[in-house]
Design a protein around this motif. Structure first.
Motif, PDB file in Angstrom:
ATOM      1  N   ALA A 186       0.831  -1.209   0.000  1.00  0.00           N
ATOM      2  CA  ALA A 186       0.000   0.000   0.000  1.00  0.00           C
ATOM      3  C   ALA A 186       0.866   1.259   0.000  1.00  0.00           C
ATOM      4  O   ALA A 186       0.582   2.227  -0.720  1.00  0.00           O
ATOM      5  N   HIS A 187       1.914   1.267   0.808  1.00  0.00           N
ATOM      6  CA  HIS A 187       2.793   2.442   0.881  1.00  0.00           C
ATOM      7  C   HIS A 187       3.580   2.626  -0.413  1.00  0.00           C
ATOM      8  O   HIS A 187       3.773   3.751  -0.879  1.00  0.00           O
ATOM      9  N   ALA A 188       4.028   1.507  -0.996  1.00  0.00           N
ATOM     10  CA  ALA A 188       4.755   1.606  -2.265  1.00  0.00           C
ATOM     11  C   ALA A 188       3.848   2.146  -3.362  1.00  0.00           C
ATOM     12  O   ALA A 188       4.279   2.937  -4.205  1.00  0.00           O
ATOM     13  N   ALA A 189       2.579   1.727  -3.345  1.00  0.00           N
ATOM     14  CA  ALA A 189       1.637   2.221  -4.349  1.00  0.00           C
ATOM     15  C   ALA A 189       1.370   3.713  -4.185  1.00  0.00           C
ATOM     16  O   ALA A 189       1.214   4.441  -5.167  1.00  0.00           O
ATOM     17  N   GLU A 190       1.325   4.167  -2.926  1.00  0.00           N
ATOM     18  CA  GLU A 190       1.011   5.576  -2.689  1.00  0.00           C
ATOM     19  C   GLU A 190       2.199   6.494  -2.921  1.00  0.00           C
ATOM     20  O   GLU A 190       2.080   7.551  -3.545  1.00  0.00           O
ATOM     21  N   ASN A 191       3.380   6.113  -2.409  1.00  0.00           N
ATOM     22  CA  ASN A 191       4.497   7.080  -2.442  1.00  0.00           C
ATOM     23  C   ASN A 191       5.849   6.477  -2.804  1.00  0.00           C
ATOM     24  O   ASN A 191       6.801   7.221  -3.032  1.00  0.00           O
ATOM     25  N   GLY A 192       5.952   5.167  -2.838  1.00  0.00           N
ATOM     26  CA  GLY A 192       7.176   4.524  -3.308  1.00  0.00           C
ATOM     27  C   GLY A 192       8.317   4.411  -2.311  1.00  0.00           C
ATOM     28  O   GLY A 192       9.289   3.708  -2.563  1.00  0.00           O
TER      29      GLY A 192
END
Length: 197
Positions: free
Chosen positions: A66-72
């Protein structure tokens, strides 16, 4: 503290000797929850001096995706629990790769086999390599890998794992969508547009 341009041969050798590493990520929201996940098993591969990936097994949360999808943003961290003290952090940009894609087929060839229950491959495109002293990290003796998750995955089987991911892995605890959520959404859309009868 020491900063390197990339993952040196000495650091690569040291990384592959470790039995445990941690993955850190966070949402952009100031009220969001920072996540740190421990990783074991022979799940990590160093692809080159600026790229590291690991097999991510099915679990009750999917915060990293989820975090990678939002901000990488993503960080991998290792500590020396034996030998000379050291902490190593690889700061970078996260990429999450799902099965049945060309990228998945490319990455899985770096592993002797995919661990039971693997749901995705997480890649760290490294931007900063940093070591620090680790003088306060205690000594620990490695005994053996814990195989409980692999056993659980084998009992669940693929259909059971798919339903578990549908129920548990589509959103972070802050409500952010994961890559698996996008996958299920695409499947639903495809099924709804497929002519019936």
């Amino acid at each position: 503290m020491k900063v390197y341009d990339d993952i040196t041969d000495e650091l690569k050798t040291w990384i592959l000797q470790q039995k445990l590493f941690f993955v850190g990520s966070a949402p952009l929201s100031a009220d969001g929850h920072v996540n740190i996940s421990p990783k074991g098993h022979d799940c990590l591969r160093i692809l080159d001096e600026k790229t590291v990936c690991y097999l991510d097994m099915t679990g009750s949360g999917n915060e990293t995706s989820a975090h990678a999808a939002e901000n990488g943003r993503i960080t991998f961290m290792w500590c020396a629990f034996e030998g000379p003290p050291r902490i190593l952090r690889l700061y970078g940009e996260g990429e999450v790769v799902l099965p049945d894609t060309e990228r998945w087929n490319e990455l899985k060839n770096h592993f002797a086999g995919v661990l039971p229950g693997t749901r995705q491959i997480v890649v760290n495109h490294v931007k900063r390599v940093q070591t620090s002293c680790g003088y306060a990290v205690p000594y620990f003796d490695y005994k053996e890998d814990r195989n409980t998750l692999q056993k659980w995955s084998k009992v669940k089987k693929e259909d059971g794992l798919r339903e578990y991911r549908r129920e548990k892995n589509q959103h972070s605890i802050d409500g952010l969508k994961t890559h698996i959520a996008s996958h299920f959404a695409a499947m639903s859309e495809e099924q709804s547009t497929t002519p019936q009868g």
